[in-house]
Design an enzyme around this catalytic site. Structure first.
Site, PDB file in Angstrom:
ATOM      1  N   HIS A 111     -21.782   3.635 -22.646  1.00 14.43           N
ATOM      2  CA  HIS A 111     -22.730   4.573 -21.999  1.00 14.43           C
ATOM      3  C   HIS A 111     -22.553   4.586 -20.481  1.00 14.43           C
ATOM      4  O   HIS A 111     -23.498   4.851 -19.747  1.00 14.43           O
ATOM      5  CB  HIS A 111     -24.191   4.209 -22.322  1.00 14.43           C
ATOM      6  CG  HIS A 111     -24.447   3.957 -23.771  1.00 14.43           C
ATOM      7  ND1 HIS A 111     -24.796   4.959 -24.637  1.00 14.43           N
ATOM      8  CD2 HIS A 111     -24.374   2.817 -24.501  1.00 14.43           C
ATOM      9  CE1 HIS A 111     -24.952   4.441 -25.852  1.00 14.43           C
ATOM     10  NE2 HIS A 111     -24.690   3.149 -25.789  1.00 14.43           N
ATOM     11  N   SER A 140      -8.158  16.735   2.013  1.00 15.54           N
ATOM     12  CA  SER A 140      -9.024  17.900   2.125  1.00 15.54           C
ATOM     13  C   SER A 140      -8.673  18.640   3.402  1.00 15.54           C
ATOM     14  O   SER A 140      -8.318  18.023   4.407  1.00 15.54           O
ATOM     15  CB  SER A 140     -10.478  17.429   2.146  1.00 15.54           C
ATOM     16  OG  SER A 140     -11.281  18.350   2.850  1.00 15.54           O
ATOM     17  N   LYS A 153     -10.818  12.342   3.218  1.00 11.83           N
ATOM     18  CA  LYS A 153     -10.689  12.473   1.758  1.00 11.83           C
ATOM     19  C   LYS A 153      -9.281  12.181   1.239  1.00 11.83           C
ATOM     20  O   LYS A 153      -8.285  12.501   1.876  1.00 11.83           O
ATOM     21  CB  LYS A 153     -11.060  13.899   1.326  1.00 11.83           C
ATOM     22  CG  LYS A 153     -12.527  14.256   1.448  1.00 11.83           C
ATOM     23  CD  LYS A 153     -13.432  13.549   0.459  1.00 11.83           C
ATOM     24  CE  LYS A 153     -13.312  14.043  -0.949  1.00 11.83           C
ATOM     25  NZ  LYS A 153     -13.775  15.403  -1.135  1.00 11.83           N
ATOM     26  N   GLU A 170      -7.138  14.863 -12.094  1.00 15.73           N
ATOM     27  CA  GLU A 170      -8.030  15.986 -12.411  1.00 15.73           C
ATOM     28  C   GLU A 170      -7.267  17.103 -13.114  1.00 15.73           C
ATOM     29  O   GLU A 170      -7.787  17.762 -14.016  1.00 15.73           O
ATOM     30  CB  GLU A 170      -8.684  16.506 -11.137  1.00 15.73           C
ATOM     31  CG  GLU A 170      -9.690  15.516 -10.562  1.00 15.73           C
ATOM     32  CD  GLU A 170     -10.141  15.871  -9.152  1.00 15.73           C
ATOM     33  OE1 GLU A 170     -11.306  15.663  -8.840  1.00 15.73           O
ATOM     34  OE2 GLU A 170      -9.328  16.363  -8.353  1.00 15.73           O
TER      35      GLU A 170
END
Ligand code: ARG
Length: 459
Positions: free
Chosen positions: A156, A277, A283, A290
């Site tokens: 979980h 970024s 970043k 992804e």
């Protein structure tokens, strides 16, 4: 020239022509179409439909065509042919004239397309198997190097029980192992040759289809023409094997994205597979992971597309089935790339063993050990679970870990607790106890690594 002009008085509408063509995607099958055509010419010769001389001439011309095929397929795409079968045939006729017109005797594009597609799938399957094995090897080597890195295991997405990084790696080795099994199984079933099934009812010529099948590397010939030209089970099977495997890669990506987050800080991804970024200078984004996670979605899309296309199609071939190819090509190519990308990402990760261990120490992930301790002293598991739960609450209130509670506090909950409770609830104790098959104990993981290395021929 089309392959079917005789019966028609009017020319095709331009929009229809564009709508009907498959050349823009089936050009990928050009080599398979030529190889299958050479095999067919030999079968025609054996049945005395072509003389030896004629077959040799056809074969030489087809081999020449094969050698002329470049990576750049512009000449094929610009040809205006309806599909790759018409392109190969028209190039053959350009080279050797009327003799080229004999090649299509007894064959149909219906058996041709599925033969080409199966040959292409076989080629891709061996590449996929190679890449899945390479990824498994990477996981095993990373497991070996991080054999004693302790980290939290989750259920979980809550810290549950401590595990090791090696154990996490071996979980993915298992998943990939099942992917290999499924792929090999799908390959066994698709390894039959439809060539010689004609349009749907078999060929009227005396062709030895078994010999023809073997000459192209198939295990045998299909048994029913009607089924042979209708069957795209192998496309569905490959897309479903791909979907399951991409789901594994997507879960791998999600795990690493989380491990790499500022919050977890268990790993650092390499600069060479991350991007920055345009606005925020600090970043470093996990784009590669992804993208794997995202591509899983389009693979599912292709599976659903082919299932829907085939549903309710009457036997045998229908043009709807031309829609089988783009999703399949896209899927197998992307699956291959994702497997390579996952290996590249994994090879270059830095594991932050200190944060991994710190996280494992938090979250009361040794609470089960307290319950087990009491069980060993004769308490029922339910009762022990309750006592351990109340101790967790006590530790939360005292803002301490379970290991830091005083023995007197333990004794408030049960006087069965003794000094040795502490050695029973260290992270190391949590791990080493789980020595039975499939457990997280370092010794057991070590044995699994040795077995995996043998199986994957690393040693
Ligand atoms: N381009 C077709 C396909 O991809 C080849 C088979 C065409 N057969 C036919 N009878 N028109 O399915």
């Amino acid at each position: 020239m089309t392959l079917w002009g005789g019966r028609f008085l009017e020319k095709s509408n331009q929009l229809f022509k564009k709508f009907n063509t498959s050349l823009l995607f089936d050009y990928i099958l050009v080599k398979e179409d030529i190889i299958a055509s050479i095999a067919w010419s030999k079968a025609l010769m054996k049945s005395n439909i072509l003389t030896k001389k004629e077959q040799e001439k056809i074969q030489t011309a087809l081999f020449l065509l094969l050698s002329e095929i470049k990576n750049d397929k512009k000449d094929i795409l610009m040809s205006g042919s309806e599909d790759i079968h018409s392109w190969v045939e028209s190039r053959l006729i350009d080279q050797i004239g009327d003799l080229g017109k004999k090649l299509h005797t007894g064959r149909s594009r219906n058996d041709q397309i599925t033969t080409d597609l199966k040959l292409w799938c076989k080629k891709k399957i061996s590449l996929l198997l190679k890449n899945i094995l390479a990824l498994q090897k990477t996981f095993v080597l990373i497991a070996e190097h991080n054999y004693n890195v302790i980290m939290p295991g989750y259920t979980h997405l809550q810290r549950a029980q401590p595990i090791t990084f090696a154990y996490w790696c071996l979980a993915y080795v298992e998943m990939l192992r099942r992917d290999v099994g499924r792929l090999e199984d799908a390959e066994k079933r698709l390894n039959t040759s439809p060539l010689g099934s004609g349009a749907l009812a078999g060929t009227a010529w005396n062709i030895d289809r078994e010999e023809l099948a073997k000459s192209m590397g198939f295990a045998s010939a299909t048994r029913n023409g009607l089924d042979s030209v209708s069957d795209r089970d192998y496309v569905i099977e490959l897309l479903s094997v791909a979907s399951i495997s991409m789901m594994h890669l997507s879960r791998f990506s999600e795990d690493l994205i989380f491990f790499n987050s500022g919050e977890a800080n268990f790993i650092e991804l390499s600069d060479n597979i991350t991007s920055g970024s345009s606005l925020m200078p600090q970043k470093k984004n996990p784009d590669a992971l992804e993208l794997i996670r995202g591509k899983c979605g389009r693979v599912y899309g292709s599976l659903f597309s082919i299932l829907t296309i085939l549903k309710s199609l009457p036997l045998s071939y229908n043009k709807d089935m031309q829609e089988d190819k783009e999703g399949l090509f896209d899927t197998l190519q992307n699956w291959n790339i994702c497997l390579c990308m996952a290996a590249l990402i994994l090879k270059n990760i830095k594991i932050n063993r200190i944060s991994c261990k710190k996280a494992a120490e938090k979250g009361y992930s040794n609470a089960t050990e307290i319950a087990d301790y009491l069980v060993k002293k004769g308490v029922t598991f339910r009762e022990a679970h309750n006592i351990a739960g109340r101790l967790v609450l006590q530790a939360i209130n005292e803002k301490k870990s379970l290991n830091n509670l005083n023995l007197s506090t333990f004794k408030l909950y049960s006087n069965l607790f003794e000094e040795n409770i502490y050695e029973n609830i260290t992270l190391e104790a949590c791990l080493t106890k789980r020595i039975s098959k499939g457990g997280v104990a370092p010794e057991q993981v070590h044995q699994e690594i040795i077995k995996a290395k043998k199986r994957l021929h690393i040693i």
